[in-house]
Design a protein around this motif. Structure first.
Motif, PDB file in Angstrom:
ATOM      1  N   TYR A 196      27.518 -39.637  -0.121  1.00  0.00           N
ATOM      2  CA  TYR A 196      26.783 -39.462   0.832  1.00  0.00           C
ATOM      3  C   TYR A 196      25.193 -39.715   0.762  1.00  0.00           C
ATOM      4  N   ALA A 197      25.011 -38.936  -0.138  1.00  0.00           N
ATOM      5  CA  ALA A 197      23.400 -38.754  -0.507  1.00  0.00           C
ATOM      6  C   ALA A 197      22.900 -40.230  -1.162  1.00  0.00           C
ATOM      7  N   ALA A 198      23.644 -40.633  -1.973  1.00  0.00           N
ATOM      8  CA  ALA A 198      23.208 -41.886  -2.601  1.00  0.00           C
ATOM      9  C   ALA A 198      22.957 -43.059  -1.505  1.00  0.00           C
ATOM     10  N   THR A 199      23.906 -43.001  -0.614  1.00  0.00           N
ATOM     11  CA  THR A 199      23.995 -44.043   0.376  1.00  0.00           C
ATOM     12  C   THR A 199      22.805 -43.880   1.655  1.00  0.00           C
ATOM     13  N   TYR A 200      22.923 -42.813   1.937  1.00  0.00           N
ATOM     14  CA  TYR A 200      21.808 -42.644   3.040  1.00  0.00           C
ATOM     15  C   TYR A 200      20.309 -42.272   2.284  1.00  0.00           C
ATOM     16  N   GLY A 201      20.451 -41.522   1.172  1.00  0.00           N
ATOM     17  CA  GLY A 201      19.110 -41.273   0.526  1.00  0.00           C
ATOM     18  C   GLY A 201      18.292 -42.598   0.218  1.00  0.00           C
ATOM     19  N   ALA A 202      18.883 -43.455  -0.175  1.00  0.00           N
ATOM     20  CA  ALA A 202      18.114 -44.774  -0.399  1.00  0.00           C
ATOM     21  C   ALA A 202      17.597 -45.239   0.838  1.00  0.00           C
ATOM     22  N   ARG A 203      18.356 -45.051   2.115  1.00  0.00           N
ATOM     23  CA  ARG A 203      17.736 -45.737   3.125  1.00  0.00           C
ATOM     24  C   ARG A 203      16.547 -44.903   3.570  1.00  0.00           C
ATOM     25  N   TYR A 204      16.585 -43.588   3.496  1.00  0.00           N
ATOM     26  CA  TYR A 204      15.499 -42.717   3.663  1.00  0.00           C
ATOM     27  C   TYR A 204      14.326 -43.007   3.007  1.00  0.00           C
ATOM     28  N   GLU A 205      14.679 -43.255   1.491  1.00  0.00           N
ATOM     29  CA  GLU A 205      13.603 -43.633   0.621  1.00  0.00           C
ATOM     30  C   GLU A 205      12.836 -44.832   1.005  1.00  0.00           C
ATOM     31  N   GLN A 206      13.511 -45.911   1.628  1.00  0.00           N
ATOM     32  CA  GLN A 206      12.793 -47.001   1.726  1.00  0.00           C
ATOM     33  C   GLN A 206      12.133 -46.999   2.918  1.00  0.00           C
ATOM     34  N   ALA A 207      12.644 -46.258   4.003  1.00  0.00           N
ATOM     35  CA  ALA A 207      11.845 -46.180   5.210  1.00  0.00           C
ATOM     36  C   ALA A 207      10.474 -45.112   4.922  1.00  0.00           C
ATOM     37  N   LEU A 208      10.766 -44.097   4.144  1.00  0.00           N
ATOM     38  CA  LEU A 208       9.581 -43.241   3.831  1.00  0.00           C
ATOM     39  C   LEU A 208       8.562 -44.083   3.013  1.00  0.00           C
ATOM     40  N   ALA A 209       8.875 -45.008   2.394  1.00  0.00           N
ATOM     41  CA  ALA A 209       8.016 -45.506   1.350  1.00  0.00           C
ATOM     42  C   ALA A 209       7.414 -46.867   1.942  1.00  0.00           C
ATOM     43  N   ALA A 210       7.965 -47.144   3.156  1.00  0.00           N
ATOM     44  CA  ALA A 210       7.517 -48.411   3.687  1.00  0.00           C
ATOM     45  C   ALA A 210       6.066 -48.424   4.427  1.00  0.00           C
ATOM     46  N   HIS A 211       5.570 -47.349   4.675  1.00  0.00           N
ATOM     47  CA  HIS A 211       4.205 -47.191   5.326  1.00  0.00           C
ATOM     48  C   HIS A 211       3.229 -46.453   4.562  1.00  0.00           C
ATOM     49  N   PRO A 212       3.047 -46.752   3.271  1.00  0.00           N
ATOM     50  CA  PRO A 212       2.077 -46.011   2.705  1.00  0.00           C
ATOM     51  C   PRO A 212       0.680 -45.797   3.371  1.00  0.00           C
ATOM     52  N   GLY A 213       0.193 -44.413   3.189  1.00  0.00           N
ATOM     53  CA  GLY A 213      -1.077 -44.216   3.909  1.00  0.00           C
ATOM     54  C   GLY A 213      -0.854 -43.686   5.252  1.00  0.00           C
ATOM     55  N   GLU A 214       0.452 -44.164   5.888  1.00  0.00           N
ATOM     56  CA  GLU A 214       0.667 -43.519   7.334  1.00  0.00           C
ATOM     57  C   GLU A 214       1.574 -42.830   7.228  1.00  0.00           C
ATOM     58  N   PRO A 215       1.396 -41.371   7.152  1.00  0.00           N
ATOM     59  CA  PRO A 215       2.393 -40.294   6.970  1.00  0.00           C
ATOM     60  C   PRO A 215       3.365 -40.208   8.347  1.00  0.00           C
ATOM     61  N   VAL A 216       2.557 -40.275   9.350  1.00  0.00           N
ATOM     62  CA  VAL A 216       3.363 -40.004  10.651  1.00  0.00           C
ATOM     63  C   VAL A 216       4.261 -41.420  10.857  1.00  0.00           C
ATOM     64  N   ARG A 217       3.671 -42.731  10.508  1.00  0.00           N
ATOM     65  CA  ARG A 217       4.606 -43.687  10.711  1.00  0.00           C
ATOM     66  C   ARG A 217       5.933 -43.533   9.652  1.00  0.00           C
ATOM     67  N   ALA A 218       5.568 -43.033   8.480  1.00  0.00           N
ATOM     68  CA  ALA A 218       6.813 -43.041   7.580  1.00  0.00           C
ATOM     69  C   ALA A 218       7.772 -42.004   8.138  1.00  0.00           C
ATOM     70  N   VAL A 219       7.214 -40.866   8.715  1.00  0.00           N
ATOM     71  CA  VAL A 219       8.401 -39.974   9.491  1.00  0.00           C
ATOM     72  C   VAL A 219       8.976 -40.443  10.500  1.00  0.00           C
ATOM     73  N   GLU A 220       8.403 -41.436  11.475  1.00  0.00           N
ATOM     74  CA  GLU A 220       9.132 -41.981  12.452  1.00  0.00           C
ATOM     75  C   GLU A 220      10.291 -43.061  11.827  1.00  0.00           C
ATOM     76  N   ALA A 221       9.860 -43.590  10.620  1.00  0.00           N
ATOM     77  CA  ALA A 221      10.735 -44.485  10.087  1.00  0.00           C
ATOM     78  C   ALA A 221      11.839 -43.758   9.694  1.00  0.00           C
ATOM     79  N   ALA A 271       2.022 -36.923   1.115  1.00  0.00           N
ATOM     80  CA  ALA A 271       1.066 -36.941   0.238  1.00  0.00           C
ATOM     81  C   ALA A 271      -0.349 -37.297   0.354  1.00  0.00           C
ATOM     82  N   ASP A 272      -0.480 -38.328   1.159  1.00  0.00           N
ATOM     83  CA  ASP A 272      -1.620 -39.338   1.182  1.00  0.00           C
ATOM     84  C   ASP A 272      -2.602 -38.634   2.433  1.00  0.00           C
ATOM     85  N   SER A 273      -2.041 -37.609   2.981  1.00  0.00           N
ATOM     86  CA  SER A 273      -2.753 -36.843   4.002  1.00  0.00           C
ATOM     87  C   SER A 273      -3.918 -35.868   3.299  1.00  0.00           C
TER      88      SER A 273
END
Length: 203
Positions: free
Chosen positions: A62-87, A141-143
């Protein structure tokens, strides 16, 4: 081997994961697990080593399946922490809305049953929650906010995520869940803005 049906371990693990996800560890009986995997008891123990070992494998799957999706979403908006949380929450809501899987979250379901889990399984659940928190913290972390503020916000985001899982299992509507997410993202944004304003001026 001609004519002999091959055992698909991954497919069986996915089916067992759904049993734990739907019923929780305590109510995931051996009968339910063997039925889901299509294995007799002897083959079940030979393939997975027992219920507790299968539970840990299911958590990791479960963690591997959804963790990969979380990582992709969180990493898709560097420098935009709020947008990363939204994703991140977009992925959470998509999982909740997926009719092919049980409602809620396997990790949240397992965390609520921590008192009845064996110590190593309870520790495994906590480790996966900590890993989720670390992913969110890295996206913040960029904040320029103080690290202690970012630590608190990461914990808060994970807490909201687990709350969404519980609410969805209780029958909360998509609109209700999205309201929770909207308020959570606003809280993160407001907290980061306030923390940035409170930073001392650079020399």
């Amino acid at each position: 081997m001609s004519g002999r049906k091959q055992f698909d371990v991954t497919a069986a693990l996915d089916r067992a994961m759904h049993v734990f996800w739907q019923r929780g560890y305590a109510d995931a009986s051996l009968e339910a697990l063997t039925s889901a995997t299509g294995l007799g008891r002897g083959s079940f123990y030979g393939a997975f080593g027992g219920k507790d070992a299968l539970f840990r494998e299911s958590l990791d799957r479960y963690a591997a399946t959804y963790g990969a999706r979380y990582e992709q979403a969180l990493a898709a908006h560097p420098g935009e922490p709020v947008r990363a949380v939204e994703a991140f929450f977009d992925v959470v809501l998509a999982r909740i809305a997926d009719p092919s899987v049980p409602t809620g979250c396997l990790i949240a379901q397992s965390a609520t049953q921590a008192p009845v889990l064996k110590d190593d399984n309870a520790a495994h659940v906590r480790m996966l929650l900590d890993r989720q928190r670390e992913r969110v913290r890295a996206a913040l972390a960029d904040s320029p906010a103080d690290p202690s503020v970012l630590d608190e916000l990461a914990t808060y985001v994970v807490a909201v995520n687990q709350s969404l899982a519980v609410l969805s299992r209780a029958g909360a509507t998509d609109a209700e869940l999205r309201t929770v997410v909207r308020l959570a993202c606003r809280t993160v944004a407001d907290s980061l803005d306030r923390a940035a304003r409170e930073q001392p001026p650079q020399a």
